[in-house]
Each structure stands twice: as structure tokens, then as C-alpha cells.
Scaffold this motif. Structure first.
Motif, mmCIF file in Angstrom:
data_model
loop_
_atom_site.group_PDB
_atom_site.id
_atom_site.type_symbol
_atom_site.label_atom_id
_atom_site.label_comp_id
_atom_site.label_asym_id
_atom_site.label_seq_id
_atom_site.Cartn_x
_atom_site.Cartn_y
_atom_site.Cartn_z
ATOM 1 N N MET A 186 0.850 -1.195 0.000
ATOM 2 C CA MET A 186 0.000 0.000 0.000
ATOM 3 C C MET A 186 0.885 1.244 0.000
ATOM 4 N N GLY A 188 2.547 14.363 5.016
ATOM 5 C CA GLY A 188 1.683 13.800 6.050
ATOM 6 C C GLY A 188 1.259 12.375 5.774
ATOM 7 N N SER A 245 6.429 0.371 1.623
ATOM 8 C CA SER A 245 7.220 -0.806 2.000
ATOM 9 C C SER A 245 7.064 -1.907 0.963
ATOM 10 N N LYS A 273 16.352 2.431 8.477
ATOM 11 C CA LYS A 273 15.402 2.366 9.598
ATOM 12 C C LYS A 273 16.044 1.948 10.915
ATOM 13 N N SER A 302 11.758 -0.528 2.831
ATOM 14 C CA SER A 302 10.730 0.521 2.802
ATOM 15 C C SER A 302 11.288 1.641 1.937
ATOM 16 N N ILE A 311 3.380 3.003 15.231
ATOM 17 C CA ILE A 311 3.382 4.086 14.235
ATOM 18 C C ILE A 311 2.517 3.700 13.040
ATOM 19 N N SER A 324 -0.989 6.004 14.083
ATOM 20 C CA SER A 324 -0.110 6.113 15.253
ATOM 21 C C SER A 324 -0.969 6.339 16.497
ATOM 22 N N GLY A 325 -0.355 6.198 17.681
ATOM 23 C CA GLY A 325 -1.085 6.207 18.956
ATOM 24 C C GLY A 325 -2.283 7.150 19.011
ATOM 25 N N VAL A 365 -3.762 8.814 16.727
ATOM 26 C CA VAL A 365 -4.724 8.635 15.630
ATOM 27 C C VAL A 365 -5.627 7.430 15.917
HETATM 28 C C1 LIG Z 1 9.149 1.426 8.562
HETATM 29 C C2 LIG Z 1 7.939 2.114 8.029
HETATM 30 C C3 LIG Z 1 7.265 1.556 6.951
HETATM 31 C C4 LIG Z 1 6.151 2.211 6.418
HETATM 32 N N1 LIG Z 1 5.508 1.644 5.358
HETATM 33 C C5 LIG Z 1 4.480 2.308 4.780
HETATM 34 C C6 LIG Z 1 3.826 1.798 3.615
HETATM 35 O O1 LIG Z 1 4.145 0.705 3.127
HETATM 36 N N2 LIG Z 1 2.846 2.525 3.049
HETATM 37 C C7 LIG Z 1 2.441 3.719 3.567
HETATM 38 O O2 LIG Z 1 1.543 4.323 3.001
HETATM 39 N N3 LIG Z 1 3.011 4.220 4.684
HETATM 40 C C8 LIG Z 1 4.015 3.544 5.296
HETATM 41 N N4 LIG Z 1 4.617 4.057 6.420
HETATM 42 C C9 LIG Z 1 4.200 5.362 6.912
HETATM 43 C C10 LIG Z 1 3.353 5.323 8.157
HETATM 44 O O3 LIG Z 1 2.103 4.769 7.862
HETATM 45 C C11 LIG Z 1 3.268 6.768 8.665
HETATM 46 O O4 LIG Z 1 4.551 7.123 9.145
HETATM 47 C C12 LIG Z 1 2.216 6.937 9.730
HETATM 48 O O5 LIG Z 1 0.941 6.782 9.188
HETATM 49 C C13 LIG Z 1 2.305 8.320 10.420
HETATM 50 O O6 LIG Z 1 2.325 9.338 9.466
HETATM 51 P P1 LIG Z 1 3.462 10.447 9.520
HETATM 52 O O7 LIG Z 1 4.767 9.754 9.617
HETATM 53 O O8 LIG Z 1 3.281 11.378 8.382
HETATM 54 O O9 LIG Z 1 3.234 11.215 10.872
HETATM 55 P P2 LIG Z 1 2.200 12.412 11.143
HETATM 56 O O10 LIG Z 1 0.928 12.145 10.437
HETATM 57 O O11 LIG Z 1 2.868 13.701 10.882
HETATM 58 O O12 LIG Z 1 1.962 12.244 12.716
HETATM 59 C C14 LIG Z 1 2.949 12.625 13.673
HETATM 60 C C15 LIG Z 1 2.379 12.408 15.057
HETATM 61 O O13 LIG Z 1 1.231 13.225 15.239
HETATM 62 C C16 LIG Z 1 0.146 12.461 15.723
HETATM 63 N N5 LIG Z 1 -1.100 13.024 15.205
HETATM 64 C C17 LIG Z 1 -1.540 13.038 13.926
HETATM 65 N N6 LIG Z 1 -2.751 13.613 13.862
HETATM 66 C C18 LIG Z 1 -3.084 13.990 15.124
HETATM 67 C C19 LIG Z 1 -4.209 14.633 15.701
HETATM 68 N N7 LIG Z 1 -5.265 14.997 14.970
HETATM 69 N N8 LIG Z 1 -4.211 14.852 17.029
HETATM 70 C C20 LIG Z 1 -3.172 14.475 17.784
HETATM 71 N N9 LIG Z 1 -2.087 13.862 17.299
HETATM 72 C C21 LIG Z 1 -2.042 13.614 15.980
HETATM 73 C C22 LIG Z 1 0.397 11.041 15.250
HETATM 74 O O14 LIG Z 1 -0.228 10.094 16.115
HETATM 75 C C23 LIG Z 1 1.918 10.969 15.322
HETATM 76 O O15 LIG Z 1 2.305 10.598 16.616
HETATM 77 C C24 LIG Z 1 5.710 3.420 6.985
HETATM 78 C C25 LIG Z 1 6.377 3.961 8.085
HETATM 79 C C26 LIG Z 1 7.480 3.331 8.598
HETATM 80 C C27 LIG Z 1 8.190 3.951 9.764
#
Ligand SMILES: Cc1cc2nc3c(=O)[nH]c(=O)nc-3n(C[C@H](O)[C@H](O)[C@H](O)COP(=O)(O)OP(=O)(O)OC[C@H]3O[C@@H](n4cnc5c(N)ncnc54)[C@H](O)[C@@H]3O)c2cc1C
Length: 543
Positions: free
Chosen positions: A178, A185, A214, A256, A264, A421, A425-426, A428
């Protein structure tokens, strides 16, 4: 060489034993309708901890995949090279049906059996379970578009691992990924800027980037992109039906913290061809079908991780002596291990209950579907959060040896924060629970109906349930209190299941500490008067 010292007081290896086997796993497997899978679950756990497979796991983490962007002449190749042992892990997982297989299996309990197998096989290596999980999860999202699912589902569910970049429909088995997260974001995918432009032949051209994707050697990706109708979901193959490469360019692989065996990547879509999945403009609704399933797997991996950490800790304490006695016989260590065991057993019980809810909802049980909606968000939040501290404490039970790579604990430790994450994430995940309750009130009714089943069996549970109801009666600052409320929901769900189905010693310890709150912040703070001998006896691996 002078003889300086003998090696004493080091624990024997426990490779070869099925360390994932726990009475709670098999009791739940039978209760949730998949007792027929017990032999295979046991065999897979033993295989996963065999010397051969443990070596595969070590190698694929010590020699992570390598990206080749260009060939020697400068042409793009966009291929990731994996060790042969990675392919062996994938092949074994697929042949045992840990990918899409349950969707082609009408037996009641098929999804429960798969859940237990994921937990058992997880002892081999966590990284390859990422594409395995996505291949499992893609099927319900694809089913929103019957013409696509008719073509691809048989290959996503087939128990053949057929690696390599070839036109998907020419292969014997497919792996899916996916591609949602962009630089700006990941949680708020509506901020995606990747665009999809419709073509006269019904396909779309995708232009944009993804910051995380990934398992980029997968055959198909569900990809989010904006159309004039809004965010939409597309099926994007690596190889087009005519055998040529799709315009899907790998920029680099992420360096990572852990999860090393899984590649990834960052991807550029330069007019890549894709086909619409679900309704245009309803991309979140479509891909949430996939995310729900990967969330279940995050919870399974959390419960599995707790079990592996605990098994290692108990094994060490069984053989290691300090101050004239085995660690396992020393009261402070008994408290730590029993506390870890209570969480591990509660986690195993609740994840298989959820797998049962998935199974029953697929067979048409609407109240189970409503229960699953909230219970999954709650459990994903809590278990994934809890895993990290559980793993740290289990590692410390091994003392300095636990900090050394050979013990396997550092790998477990690096893996632990990731599933919290992923897939919300937590915060969310906690906020998603509240959103579900507001948008679909029947989900919270189903959740409380489950909690009510244990009412009247223990006054500590009843008090905690009454307090939770009070939390809900006050809508003020609910987002601010999201984690607090969801944590209490998670505790009550686990408490309810343990009271009804668990071992009385474990349930009593859970009630006394987690519900009546006679407990500290760190592990090892259980109150006096509990039957820790029974708790630890259940948690041992036939020592
Ligand atoms: C090893 C690895 C593999 C991955 N593989 C994939 C993949 O295959 N496909 C893919 O699409 N993605 C992938 N991801 C991405 C992952 O899904 C995202 O990192 C994750 O969804 C969080 O998004 P972000 O990193 O942009 O953090 P952000 O969205 O910027 O969030 C940062 C922090 O803010 C918090 N937050 C967000 N919104 C709110 C709110 N409204 N109120 C309070 N707190 C909030 C979150 O909980 C988080 O703690 C991967 C990530 C990693 C680390």
C-alpha cells in the motif's frame, strides 16, 4: 592458551522449542472456532524457532535488502535485491496461508487460524510479515471492485510465492503493498498531492510521490491519489499487462531503526498507470478496508512480540542464578515476570477474540462487525503502545546479555515501536475510536454489550466498568482525554475476556492491578496475595 575461566551460569539455548506456544493461545484458538488448526500452529511455531529459520531471521536482518536504481549502462532498473533467506521466509509464510489464503477458505475460523499462525511464525522474523500482512489486507479493499477482484484475488490467495517483476496475471501468486504516506503527512492522507488523471481506456495516470512504500518489489499497490472528485484509491501494478515496467521509480530505501529485513522505499509516480478501486472520491473509505486488516495484524504482532519477549525472559530466569538462588525463585523477579505474563496472556486472549470477530462478521454477523470496529481500534492502540515497555522490561530480565545482539532481544526491541506508528499512530488510533463511536453509535453499544457479559462476576471489574461509563457521560474535552478513555476501554475488554475465559490466577492479577489499580507505573509492581506460581507455570516453555 592459559585456562582462565570456565563458562558457568549461562543459560542453555532454547532454539528448537516452540516458544510461542502458550495455553492461552490454544484455549482461544478452540474458543474462537479454529481448534482444527492447532497442529499447524504448533508446527509453525516450532519451525519458526528452529535453528535453520532463526539463522534465516538473523541473516536477513544483518544484511538488509539493497536497492539498484540503474544498471551498468545507466538504464533504470528499480529493483530491490534480497537474500535467498528472505525469499524462504516469504515462501514459507505464503505456503502456510499467512497471506490472502483465508479469503479463499470458507471454513468457520479460517481467519482465527491464520491469526494464530501469524503469531507463531512471527518468531522467525518480523520484517517479512509486512508484505504478508498487506497481501492479506488488500483483498477486502479489492472486493469493492468485483472486476478487479475477480482477476487478482485468486492469485493473492493462492499459496504460491512467485517472486519477480512479471505481469501479475502471468504469475502463480501475487504480493501486494500500500502506498499512501507522502512527505507532508501520513495520518492526514487527505493532504495527499499525488494526482490521477483519467484516460480514454478507463485507466488513470498517476503523478506524484510517496514518502513511505514498504516491500516495493510487490506486484500490486493500493495507492491513494487525488482526482477531480477527491482522494481516490487505485490499483497500481509494478509491471503492466503487456509486460513493460510501470512508471514507478524507487528513489531510495529508508535507513530504519529496525525492521531491517523489510525494504521501505520512497517512490515517484511519473504517469504510472493505475485502475480505480472503489468509488472515485471515496479513496479513504476504500483503503480503510485494507487498513482495518493491517491493524488486526499490528495487534497480532504486538501480542506475538510480548510472548517472545516473555518466553526469553522466563527461560533466562529459569537457569540464571544470582545471590545463591535462581532468578525465577527471587521475589522481585517473580513480580516482574508475572506482571509481564499477565499482559502477554491478556494480549493473546484479546487478539484472538478480534480475529474471531473478523471471521464471524465475514459470515454475516452484524453485531460482531460493530464490535470489531471499535474493539480493533482500542486494541491496536493499547497493545502496540504496551509492546515497547513490555519488550524493554523483558530485555532487562536477561541483564547485560539481553542488550547483546546474540540474544535476539535487541531486534525485538528495535521492532517494538514500529507497529504503534503503522496504521494509525497512537493518537490517531485513540481518536479513531472516538470517531467510530460518534459516527456509528451501534459500535459502542456492541462494545459495551461485550463488557456487560462479565458484569457481576467481580466487584473490581464492576467498579471499573461504572467508572468508564462515567467517562462517557462527560463529553467535555473528549479528544484531550482520548488516550485515557481508550486505555480504560482496552483494560476492560481484556478484563472481561479474562474473567469469562481466562485462568482464574491471571484474571485475579489482572483485576487487582489493571482494574482496581493496586499497581505501579513500571512492570513488577503487582500487589501481594496473587497466585504468581500459577501465572508463571502457564507462561513457561516446558522448562
Ligand atoms: C518502517 C515504516 C514503513 C512504512 N511503510 C508504509 C507503507 O508501506 N505505506 C504507507 O503508506 N506508509 C508507510 N509508512 C508510513 C506510516 O504509515 C506513517 O509514518 C504513519 O501513518 C504516520 O504518518 P506520519 O509519519 O506522516 O506522521 P504524522 O501524520 O505527521 O503524525 C505525527 C504524530 O502526530 C500524531 N497526530 C496526527 N494527527 C493527530 C491529531 N489529529 N491529534 C493528535 N495527534 C495527531 C500522530 O499520532 C503521530 O504521533 C511506513 C512507516 C514506517 C516507519
Amino acid at each position: 592458551m592459559p585456562h582462565t575461566h570456565e563458562v558457568t551460569n549461562q543459560v542453555p539455548p532454547h532454539t528448537g522449542r516452540d516458544i510461542t506456544a502458550h495455553p492461552a493461545l490454544f484455549e482461544a484458538l478452540h474458543r474462537e472456532g479454529a481448534g482444527w488448526a492447532e497442529d499447524e500452529v504448533r508446527a509453525l511455531g516450532a519451525l519458526g524457532n528452529s535453528a535453520t529459520v532463526q539463522e534465516w531471521g538473523r541473516l536477513v536482518n544483518e544484511h538488509p535488502p539493497v536497492l539498484h536504481t540503474h544498471d551498468r549502462y545507466g538504464f533504470r532498473v528499480d529493483e530491490v535485491e534480497y537474500l535467498p533467506q528472505y525469499h524462504e521466509l516469504m515462501r514459507t509464510a505464503v505456503e502456510h496461508g499467512l497471506h490472502g489464503a483465508p479469503w479463499a477458505d470458507d471454513r468457520p475460523g479460517a481467519h482465527v487460524a491464520r491469526a494464530a499462525k501469524v503469531m507463531a511464525w512471527g518468531v522467525s522474523d518480523a520484517g517479512h510479515l509486512c508484505p504478508i500482512s498487506m497481501t492479506y489486507a488488500v483483498v477486502p479493499a479489492l472486493r469493492t471492485t468485483p472486476e478487479l477482484s475477480a482477476q487478482y484475488e485468486p492469485l493473492l490467495t493462492n499459496r504460491v510465492y512467485d517472486f519477480g517483476l512479471r505481469a501479475p496475471l502471468t504469475k502463480a501468486g501475487l504480493i501486494a503493498g500500500m502506498s499512501m504516506t507522502e512527505k507532508q503527512g501520513g495520518s492526514d492522507v487527505r493532504a495527499n498531492t499525488t494526482r490521477a488523471v483519467p484516460q480514454s481506456d478507463g485507466s488513470y495516470r498517476l503523478i506524484g510521490h510517496k514518502w513511505f512504500t514498504s516491500a516495493p518489489m510487490s506486484d500490486l499497490f493500493l495507492t491513494l491519489a487525488q482526482t477531480e472528485s477527491g482522494l481516490s484509491c487505485f490499483l497500481v501494478p509494478r509491471i503492466l499487462p503487456d509486460g513493460t515496467r510501470n512508471a514507478f521509480f524507487l528513489q531510495r530505501l529508508k535507513d530504519k531503526l529496525g525492521n531491517k529485513s523489510n525494504a521501505s522505499s520512497e517512490v515517484e509516480y511519473e504517469e504510472a498507470t493505475g485502475w480505480l478501486v472503489g468509488e472515485e472520491g471515496r479513496g479513504v473509505r476504500t483503503i480503510i478496508e485494507m487498513v482495518n486488516m493491517t491493524r488486526l495484524d499490528c495487534a497480532l504482532m504486538a501480542a506475538g512480540g510480548m510472548r517472545i519477549g516473555l518466553a526469553n525472559a522466563i527461560h533466562h530466569a529459569t537457569y540464571r542464578r544470582a545471590f545463591g538462588a535462581r532468578l525465577l525463585d527471587q521475589p522481585a523477579m517473580i513480580n516482574v515476570l508475572a506482571d509481564l505474563a499477565v499482559d502477554s496472556e491478556a494480549a493473546t486472549t484479546v487478539v484472538l477474540r478480534l480475529a474471531g470477530a473478523v471471521d464471524r462478521s465475514l459470515h454475516g454477523d452484524r453485531s460482531e462487525a460493530a464490535f470489531r470496529r471499535v474493539a480493533l481500534a482500542v486494541t491496536k492502540y493499547w497493545l502496540c503502545k504496551r509492546l515497547a515497555s513490555h519488550t524493554v522490561e523483558a530485555l532487562e530480565c536477561l541483564g547485560g546479555n539481553g542488550y547483546i545482539e546474540d540474544s535476539g532481544m535487541p531486534r525485538l526491541y528495535r521492532e517494538a515501536p514500529l507497529i504503534s506508528i503503522w496504521e494509525g499512530s497512537g493518537n490517531v488510533a485513540a481518536l479513531d475510536t472516538l470517531r467510530a463511536m460518534v459516527k456509528e453509535p451501534e459500535t459502542i453499544e456492541a462494545f459495551f454489550a461485550e463488557l456487560e457479559l462479565a458484569a457481576g462476576t467481580d466487584p473490581r471489574y464492576d467498579d471499573a466498568l461504572a467508572m468508564l461509563r462515567k467517562e462517557f457521560s462527560d463529553p467535555e474535552d473528549l479528544q484531550y482525554r482520548a488516550r485515557h478513555v481508550v486505555e480504560r476501554m482496552a483494560m476492560l475488554l481484556q478484563g472481561s475476556l479474562l474473567l469469562r475465559h481466562g485462568d482464574p490466577a491471571v484474571s485475579d492479577a489482572f483485576n487487582a492491578s489493571r482494574l482496581a489499580r493496586d499497581w505501579g507505573v513500571a512492570y513488577g509492581t503487582l500487589p501481594r496475595g496473587l497466585d504468581t506460581a500459577t501465572i508463571l507455570e502457564r507462561a513457561k516453555v516446558g522448562e
